[in-house]
Enzyme design. Structure first.
Site, PDB file in Angstrom:
ATOM      1  N   ARG A   1     -10.215 -11.527   1.930  1.00  0.00           N
ATOM      2  CA  ARG A   1     -11.111 -12.511   1.345  1.00  0.00           C
ATOM      3  C   ARG A   1     -10.343 -13.932   1.326  1.00  0.00           C
ATOM      4  NH1 ARG A   1     -11.893  -8.932  -4.026  1.00  0.00           N
ATOM      5  NH2 ARG A   1     -11.727  -7.526  -2.233  1.00  0.00           N
ATOM      6  N   LYS A  55       0.760  -1.314   0.047  1.00  0.00           N
ATOM      7  CA  LYS A  55      -0.067  -0.174   0.088  1.00  0.00           C
ATOM      8  C   LYS A  55       0.944   1.183  -0.263  1.00  0.00           C
ATOM      9  CE  LYS A  55      -3.792  -1.819   2.741  1.00  0.00           C
ATOM     10  NZ  LYS A  55      -4.972  -1.787   1.893  1.00  0.00           N
TER      11      LYS A  55
HETATM   12  N1  BES Z   1      -7.963  -3.686   4.618  1.00  0.00           N
HETATM   13  C1  BES Z   1      -8.184  -3.445   3.234  1.00  0.00           C
HETATM   14  C2  BES Z   1      -9.284  -2.527   3.036  1.00  0.00           C
HETATM   15  C3  BES Z   1      -9.519  -1.313   3.644  1.00  0.00           C
HETATM   16  C4  BES Z   1      -9.125  -0.089   3.076  1.00  0.00           C
HETATM   17  C5  BES Z   1     -10.017  -0.992   4.947  1.00  0.00           C
HETATM   18  C6  BES Z   1      -9.204   1.086   3.543  1.00  0.00           C
HETATM   19  C7  BES Z   1     -10.188   0.138   5.420  1.00  0.00           C
HETATM   20  C8  BES Z   1      -9.860   1.252   4.712  1.00  0.00           C
HETATM   21  C9  BES Z   1      -8.055  -4.437   2.520  1.00  0.00           C
HETATM   22  O1  BES Z   1      -7.321  -5.686   2.709  1.00  0.00           O
HETATM   23  C10 BES Z   1      -7.720  -4.036   1.069  1.00  0.00           C
HETATM   24  O2  BES Z   1      -6.509  -3.466   0.696  1.00  0.00           O
HETATM   25  N2  BES Z   1      -8.714  -4.156  -0.055  1.00  0.00           N
HETATM   26  C11 BES Z   1      -8.206  -3.526  -1.272  1.00  0.00           C
HETATM   27  C12 BES Z   1      -8.903  -4.714  -2.407  1.00  0.00           C
HETATM   28  C13 BES Z   1      -8.410  -4.430  -3.575  1.00  0.00           C
HETATM   29  C14 BES Z   1      -7.076  -5.033  -4.009  1.00  0.00           C
HETATM   30  C15 BES Z   1      -9.357  -5.386  -4.568  1.00  0.00           C
HETATM   31  C16 BES Z   1      -8.563  -2.207  -1.466  1.00  0.00           C
HETATM   32  O3  BES Z   1      -9.824  -1.848  -1.031  1.00  0.00           O
HETATM   33  O4  BES Z   1      -7.853  -1.593  -2.091  1.00  0.00           O
HETATM   34 ZN    ZN Z   2      -5.433  -5.517   1.889  1.00  0.00          ZN
END
Ligand code: BES
Ligand code: ZN
Ligand code: ZN
Length: 496
Positions: free
Chosen positions: A351, A277
């Site tokens: 997931r 990230k």
């Molecule tokens: N933990 C994150 C989701 C999240 C993002 C929670 C911001 C709280 C605040 C999750 O694991 C994630 O990174 N999801 C990705 C999914 C994508 C790669 C399809 C996302 O939301 O960008």
């Molecule tokens: Zn994630």
């Protein structure tokens, strides 16, 4: 904090502070306020007539009684218009009053509790305690400086007029306290930093709860999960030195009761893994175990409230970090269900750990599965910071959740999982890919999970938005919220 219930009249009660609530018109005052007013020579009526206190929602006024009442002070708190009153406003007003009392340095206060508008004294008591405890929540565990300046109320005394009222108030406040303490437990876990709240720390918390309330507990390490065939959970866990844990808590096992499975995402820190990230706001990702925290809190409350259901709490817990051993984009994983998943992004790890947890939950033949997860940023884009996304394969279960949410004031909004969405997770090389395109991100997360619950009624709650917030809400201070705990407990209490 100590909550006591006694028989007593507000106008005759000697205490440091008497808390009173007022609608915006004296005609709508409940009996205890009318009696205090009479005893005090019409002081409160005069105050309102002069416009010094209007009774607007969340308005407060601290008054010194100067011998006019046995109580030394009165805190008046506004409830707004009687016609618009509900328990959500009541929890907010209770929180507001609690914060004013706490910040004034007062350690102990009393308030009369009776039926209010359409609500019974039991409901009024439960919601007062909930609003008060949750609204005055503070997370101070890691502050070492100026600890003497931290203010806290020690004792709240609820007054009932008759023995029967006292019993109802006791019942309501008892439930309110248990539920609020479970939310507090969840908030503490969410606010706790990733270097403290590790998967092992979650195990310790679960063990403590299991010991105290006689729950069953089973903990698998990553090796055992691998032997069992949880290829998706294991893939996420193996990139981290902090050992992953797969935790199962069980309440009321083997009593022939309906089984409800609660599954919570327990990523104790989500860096994104190899699909790392951006560093901005990455510290928020310590809250990526908020689903797990909600399940832990709900399990504890279910046991303390002796809810007559067989409840299974399943928590896959691990960090998601980049490492030489970490899983990679392009990897193909074999899940516990036997279905294979092509990894497109290692940041869609929730997931992956959940799909194995959902498959695992089927062994208990549950009547319903509810999973909670901070699953997608897309859910925040779709619904904002305060709303939980709901996806379901079963309308009746979705409705139960919506009804529970209406009662607890936690906002949920259902999103569709129409057949067309399944195209997005088709893979050229495996059964599914773990992400779609940028389209409908929150839905695709749910659509993926849906492939692992077979025909069992299932609801997925995406709590990415409300798990932690940046701005205080009426009885939810900023930071970890414990969202989902009250919702789950309400669902279990109302289950028939
Ligand atoms: N933990 C994150 C989701 C999240 C993002 C929670 C911001 C709280 C605040 C999750 O694991 C994630 O990174 N999801 C990705 C999914 C994508 C790669 C399809 C996302 O939301 O960008
Ligand atoms: Zn994630
Ligand atoms: Zn995550």
């Amino acid at each position: 904090m100590d909550i006591q219930v006694e028989r007593g009249m507000a106008d005759g009660y000697a205490c440091g502070l008497l808390l009173l609530f007022s609608f915006d018109s004296p005609e709508d005052w409940e009996k205890p306020v009318r009696e205090v007013d009479r005893k005090w020579g019409g002081f409160l009526s005069t105050l309102m007539k002069q416009g010094d206190f209007k009774g607007e929602l969340f308005e407060t006024r601290l008054l010194f009684t100067h011998g006019g009442l046995p109580a030394q002070r009165v805190l008046l708190t506004g409830l707004g218009k009687k016609a618009e009153f509900d328990l959500e406003k009541w929890r907010g007003a209770s929180s507001k009053a609690g914060k004013v009392i706490r910040d004034s340095g007062i350690k102990e206060f009393a308030l009369p509790v009776g039926a209010l508008g359409a609500f019974s004294e039991e409901e009024v008591a439960e919601s007062f305690v909930t609003g008060f405890i949750l609204g005055t929540y503070q997370f101070n565990e890691f502050k070492t400086l100026d600890r003497d300046k931290i203010k806290q109320v020690d004792t709240v005394l609820l007054l009932g007029e008759t023995d029967e009222q006292v019993r109802s108030i006791e019942k309501g406040s008892h439930a309110g306290k248990i539920i609020s303490e479970a939310v507090t437990r969840a908030r503490d876990l969410v606010n706790g930093p990733g270097n403290q709240i590790t998967p092992t720390a979650l195990v310790r918390t679960c063990q403590e709860i299991a010991r105290t309330h006689s729950l069953g507990i089973h903990v698998m390490d990553v090796g055992e999960a691998e032997t069992m065939g949880m290829g998706a959970f294991v893939a996420v866990a193996k990139g981290s030195h902090e050992p992953g844990k797969f935790i199962t808590l069980e309440y009321n096992r083997g009593k022939g009761l309906d089984t409800i499975a609660l599954v919570g995402k327990g990523i104790t820190f989500d860096s994104g893994g190899i699909s790392i990230k951006p560093s901005e706001r990455m510290e928020r990702m310590k809250d990526d175990m908020s689903g797990a925290a909600a399940v832990i809190g709900a399990m504890e409350a279910a046991a303390r409230l002796r809810i007559p259901l067989h409840v299974v709490g399943i928590i896959p817990a691990t960090e998601n970090l980049p490492d030489g051993k970490a899983y990679k984009p392009g990897d193909i994983l074999k899940s516990l269900s036997g279905q294979t998943v092509e990894v497109i992004s290692t940041d869609a790890e929730g997931r992956l750990i959940l799909c194995d947890a959902l498959t695992y939950s089927l062994r208990y033949q549950p009547k319903a599965i509810i999973d909670l997860a901070t699953l997608t940023g897309a859910c925040i884009i779709a619904l904002g910071d305060y709303v939980t996304g709901l996806l379901a394969n079963d309308g009746a279960l979705a409705q139960r959740i919506e009804e529970a949410a209406k009662k607890t004031g936690e906002k949920v909004w259902r999103l569709p999982i129409w057949d067309e969405y399944f195209d997005y997770i088709k893979s050229d090389s495996a059964d599914f890919r773990n992400v779609g395109t940028r389209a409908a991100g929150a839905i695709i997360g749910g659509v993926f999970l849906n492939r692992f619950v077979q025909k069992t009624p299932w609801v997925h709650l995406d709590i990415a938005g409300p798990a932690s917030i940046d701005k205080d809400q009426p009885y939810v201070p900023k930071g970890g919220t414990g969202v989902g705990v009250r919702l789950l407990v309400q669902l279990l209490r109302d289950w028939k």
